[in-house]
Design a protein around this motif. Sequence first.
Motif, PDB file in Angstrom:
ATOM      1  N   ILE A 166       0.848  -1.201   0.000  1.00 51.59           N
ATOM      2  CA  ILE A 166       0.000   0.000   0.000  1.00 51.59           C
ATOM      3  C   ILE A 166       0.878   1.243   0.000  1.00 51.59           C
ATOM      4  O   ILE A 166       0.661   2.179  -0.773  1.00 51.59           O
ATOM      5  CB  ILE A 166      -0.944   0.026   1.218  1.00 51.59           C
ATOM      6  N   LYS A 167       1.875   1.267   0.866  1.00 53.94           N
ATOM      7  CA  LYS A 167       2.773   2.426   0.971  1.00 53.94           C
ATOM      8  C   LYS A 167       3.450   2.680  -0.370  1.00 53.94           C
ATOM      9  O   LYS A 167       3.517   3.816  -0.838  1.00 53.94           O
ATOM     10  CB  LYS A 167       3.810   2.176   2.058  1.00 53.94           C
ATOM     11  N   SER A 168       3.928   1.633  -1.001  1.00 52.06           N
ATOM     12  CA  SER A 168       4.591   1.757  -2.295  1.00 52.06           C
ATOM     13  C   SER A 168       3.645   2.338  -3.346  1.00 52.06           C
ATOM     14  O   SER A 168       4.014   3.237  -4.105  1.00 52.06           O
ATOM     15  CB  SER A 168       5.090   0.385  -2.736  1.00 52.06           C
ATOM     16  N   ALA A 169       2.421   1.827  -3.385  1.00 51.77           N
ATOM     17  CA  ALA A 169       1.433   2.310  -4.361  1.00 51.77           C
ATOM     18  C   ALA A 169       1.101   3.784  -4.109  1.00 51.77           C
ATOM     19  O   ALA A 169       0.948   4.563  -5.056  1.00 51.77           O
ATOM     20  CB  ALA A 169       0.175   1.462  -4.293  1.00 51.77           C
ATOM     21  N   ILE A 170       1.002   4.176  -2.849  1.00 50.48           N
ATOM     22  CA  ILE A 170       0.709   5.576  -2.507  1.00 50.48           C
ATOM     23  C   ILE A 170       1.853   6.476  -2.973  1.00 50.48           C
ATOM     24  O   ILE A 170       1.628   7.513  -3.604  1.00 50.48           O
ATOM     25  CB  ILE A 170       0.478   5.750  -0.994  1.00 50.48           C
ATOM     26  N   LEU A 171       3.063   6.069  -2.651  1.00 50.74           N
ATOM     27  CA  LEU A 171       4.222   6.880  -3.031  1.00 50.74           C
ATOM     28  C   LEU A 171       4.344   6.993  -4.547  1.00 50.74           C
ATOM     29  O   LEU A 171       4.672   8.064  -5.075  1.00 50.74           O
ATOM     30  CB  LEU A 171       5.501   6.315  -2.420  1.00 50.74           C
ATOM     31  N   LEU A 172       4.077   5.906  -5.271  1.00 51.40           N
ATOM     32  CA  LEU A 172       4.098   5.967  -6.736  1.00 51.40           C
ATOM     33  C   LEU A 172       3.033   6.925  -7.262  1.00 51.40           C
ATOM     34  O   LEU A 172       3.284   7.716  -8.168  1.00 51.40           O
ATOM     35  CB  LEU A 172       3.866   4.574  -7.328  1.00 51.40           C
ATOM     36  N   ALA A 173       1.842   6.857  -6.697  1.00 49.70           N
ATOM     37  CA  ALA A 173       0.751   7.733  -7.135  1.00 49.70           C
ATOM     38  C   ALA A 173       1.069   9.197  -6.842  1.00 49.70           C
ATOM     39  O   ALA A 173       0.733  10.086  -7.629  1.00 49.70           O
ATOM     40  CB  ALA A 173      -0.548   7.338  -6.451  1.00 49.70           C
ATOM     41  N   GLN A 174       1.744   9.455  -5.732  1.00 47.14           N
ATOM     42  CA  GLN A 174       2.079  10.826  -5.365  1.00 47.14           C
ATOM     43  C   GLN A 174       3.161  11.415  -6.260  1.00 47.14           C
ATOM     44  O   GLN A 174       3.225  12.623  -6.424  1.00 47.14           O
ATOM     45  CB  GLN A 174       2.539  10.901  -3.906  1.00 47.14           C
ATOM     46  N   THR A 175       4.009  10.578  -6.830  1.00 52.81           N
ATOM     47  CA  THR A 175       5.115  11.084  -7.644  1.00 52.81           C
ATOM     48  C   THR A 175       4.877  10.965  -9.139  1.00 52.81           C
ATOM     49  O   THR A 175       5.757  11.297  -9.925  1.00 52.81           O
ATOM     50  CB  THR A 175       6.425  10.344  -7.290  1.00 52.81           C
ATOM     51  N   GLU A 176       3.699  10.478  -9.532  1.00 52.57           N
ATOM     52  CA  GLU A 176       3.376  10.370 -10.956  1.00 52.57           C
ATOM     53  C   GLU A 176       3.404  11.733 -11.618  1.00 52.57           C
ATOM     54  O   GLU A 176       3.177  12.763 -10.980  1.00 52.57           O
ATOM     55  CB  GLU A 176       1.978   9.772 -11.148  1.00 52.57           C
ATOM     56  N   ASN A 177       3.653  11.728 -12.926  1.00 48.86           N
ATOM     57  CA  ASN A 177       3.612  12.983 -13.681  1.00 48.86           C
ATOM     58  C   ASN A 177       2.208  13.570 -13.619  1.00 48.86           C
ATOM     59  O   ASN A 177       1.228  12.858 -13.768  1.00 48.86           O
ATOM     60  CB  ASN A 177       3.982  12.730 -15.144  1.00 48.86           C
ATOM     61  N   GLY A 178       2.129  14.827 -13.379  1.00 46.02           N
ATOM     62  CA  GLY A 178       0.839  15.505 -13.306  1.00 46.02           C
ATOM     63  C   GLY A 178       0.153  15.388 -11.965  1.00 46.02           C
ATOM     64  O   GLY A 178      -0.909  15.955 -11.754  1.00 46.02           O
ATOM     65  N   SER A 179       0.742  14.667 -11.043  1.00 41.97           N
ATOM     66  CA  SER A 179       0.147  14.523  -9.718  1.00 41.97           C
ATOM     67  C   SER A 179       0.459  15.770  -8.905  1.00 41.97           C
ATOM     68  O   SER A 179       1.516  16.363  -9.032  1.00 41.97           O
ATOM     69  CB  SER A 179       0.707  13.293  -9.014  1.00 41.97           C
TER      70      SER A 179
END
Length: 150
Positions: free
Chosen positions: A29-42
């Motif tokens: 979950i933590k990994s998915a959150i961090l990936l979503a937070q650093t995505e382009n346009g986020s």
Amino acid sequence: MGLLQKVMEELKTAMKAKDKVALESLRAIKSAILLAQTENGSRGDLSEAEGVKLVQKLVKQRKDSAAIYMEQGREDLAAPELAQVEVIEMFLPKQLSVEEVEKVVARVIETTGAVGMKDMGKVMGIVSQELAGQADGKTISKIVKDRLSK
């Protein structure tokens, strides 16, 4: 408290308890959150709706994997996936029963005047938005399809 903070608190608890299944699930979950937070346009932080959607995606992935393992007769691989589902589902809102979902679907069909399968997309959109995170999309789809095909 945001989703990431809740996950971090649970992660600390799981580390102290040496709970391997919880640790693995919470790290996912933590990994998915961090990936979503650093995505382009986020914009950095996730909204509550985005967090729910992300957790639902993780649950669906694990359930799909477990189903594939079960089809292949690999219960030894399916069991850890299902154990992770239980841990990850702690971060979802309370799930509605099938009867409660049927009531919402019936009300939406009545208010939109949907009469057949051609209106399924319209009904699905409204119901999915209304029940975001409280019901599985597959369950909603099945109920809408049953109601509209009568």
